[in-house]
Design an enzyme around this catalytic site. Structure first.
Site, PDB file in Angstrom:
ATOM      1  N   GLU A 101     -15.552  60.353 -27.174  1.00 41.85           N
ATOM      2  CA  GLU A 101     -14.582  60.115 -28.254  1.00 41.85           C
ATOM      3  C   GLU A 101     -13.208  60.685 -27.905  1.00 41.85           C
ATOM      4  O   GLU A 101     -12.175  60.073 -28.200  1.00 41.85           O
ATOM      5  CB  GLU A 101     -15.100  60.735 -29.563  1.00 41.85           C
ATOM      6  CG  GLU A 101     -16.391  60.122 -30.088  1.00 41.85           C
ATOM      7  CD  GLU A 101     -16.276  58.635 -30.384  1.00 41.85           C
ATOM      8  OE1 GLU A 101     -15.152  58.148 -30.619  1.00 41.85           O
ATOM      9  OE2 GLU A 101     -17.323  57.947 -30.366  1.00 41.85           O
ATOM     10  N   HIS A 104     -11.145  58.371 -25.673  1.00 37.11           N
ATOM     11  CA  HIS A 104     -10.416  57.273 -26.323  1.00 37.11           C
ATOM     12  C   HIS A 104      -8.966  57.683 -26.612  1.00 37.11           C
ATOM     13  O   HIS A 104      -8.031  56.908 -26.367  1.00 37.11           O
ATOM     14  CB  HIS A 104     -11.095  56.872 -27.631  1.00 37.11           C
ATOM     15  CG  HIS A 104     -12.271  55.972 -27.462  1.00 37.11           C
ATOM     16  ND1 HIS A 104     -12.231  54.792 -26.743  1.00 37.11           N
ATOM     17  CD2 HIS A 104     -13.545  56.066 -27.933  1.00 37.11           C
ATOM     18  CE1 HIS A 104     -13.407  54.199 -26.778  1.00 37.11           C
ATOM     19  NE2 HIS A 104     -14.229  54.950 -27.484  1.00 37.11           N
TER      20      HIS A 104
END
Length: 221
Positions: A101, A104
């Site tokens: 995550e 990203h």
């Protein structure tokens, strides 16, 4: 897209205090991952240029989710932690998922997708115009169906494959970050297989999804 402040306001009654052991666990893990990231020159330069906050927010909910906003604000749902712990109670699995995550934001995937949107809109308009010309006269009632068809085709051919490519890229970079922080990157592979067994995979054709199937992610990793 909501800002970090708007997310916090919407979730304010569910965000755990910093004194909660679950918040402390995620905050300590993020600290290790950031330190790992900064040891890799190509990632450290990106992080410094983007001035990411890595602000940790742990949300009390059974939902299976975790995400990082473009500014680096991290949101981890306790339901996600529970599923992770049901596979592996060490921090190795969480490290792989949080590394994903955080990647990203580091790779600016949201900005990349936003920059592509005007081109996608142009292709959608061209396809829609072509379909309109193909409609027999007096079939105006089919215009809504035609519009939805054009959007679906463009999404399947252009937007969704790019989303899946971003997911694969974040998987690989996240695995590198976790491994550099001395976490076992193989746990990420096992976790995605665990997700399939639990039935959290959405199912349906992979080309209609923004994320690769979990078993495909496991194989790629």
């Amino acid at each position: 897209v909501l800002s970090a402040g708007q997310f916090k306001e919407a979730l304010k009654d569910q965000i755990l205090p910093h004194s909660d052991p679950r918040h402390k666990r995620i905050a300590a893990l993020v600290e290790r991952l950031v330190k790992s990231m900064r040891s890799m020159p190509e990632l450290a330069d990106r992080e410094k240029a983007l001035d990411l906050s890595w602000d940790v927010n742990v949300v009390e909910t059974k939902d299976f989710n975790a995400f990082v906003l473009p500014n680096g604000s991290i949101f981890v749902f306790t339901g996600f932690m529970q599923v992770s712990d049901s596979y592996d109670q060490s921090d190795d699995t969480l490290a792989a998922m949080l590394g994903h995550e955080m990647s990203h934001a580091l790779l600016q995937h949201s900005a990349e997708q936003a920059s592509r949107q005007p081109f996608v809109d142009s292709v959608n308009l061209l396809l829609l115009t072509t379909l309109w010309f193909c409609l027999p006269f007096g079939f105006e009632s089919l215009l809504s169906f035609t519009n939805n068809t054009a959007e679906g085709v463009v999404s399947s051919l252009m937007e969704l494959p790019n989303s899946r490519t971003c997911e694969h890229e974040a998987d690989l970079v996240g695995m590198r970050i976790a491994a550099s922080a001395c976490h076992d990157p193989r746990k990420g592979t096992g976790f995605w297989k665990h997700v399939v067994r639990l039935g959290f995979d959405g199912g349906g054709p992979s080309f209609l999804s923004t994320h690769p199937p979990s078993d495909e992610r496991a194989e790629n990793l």
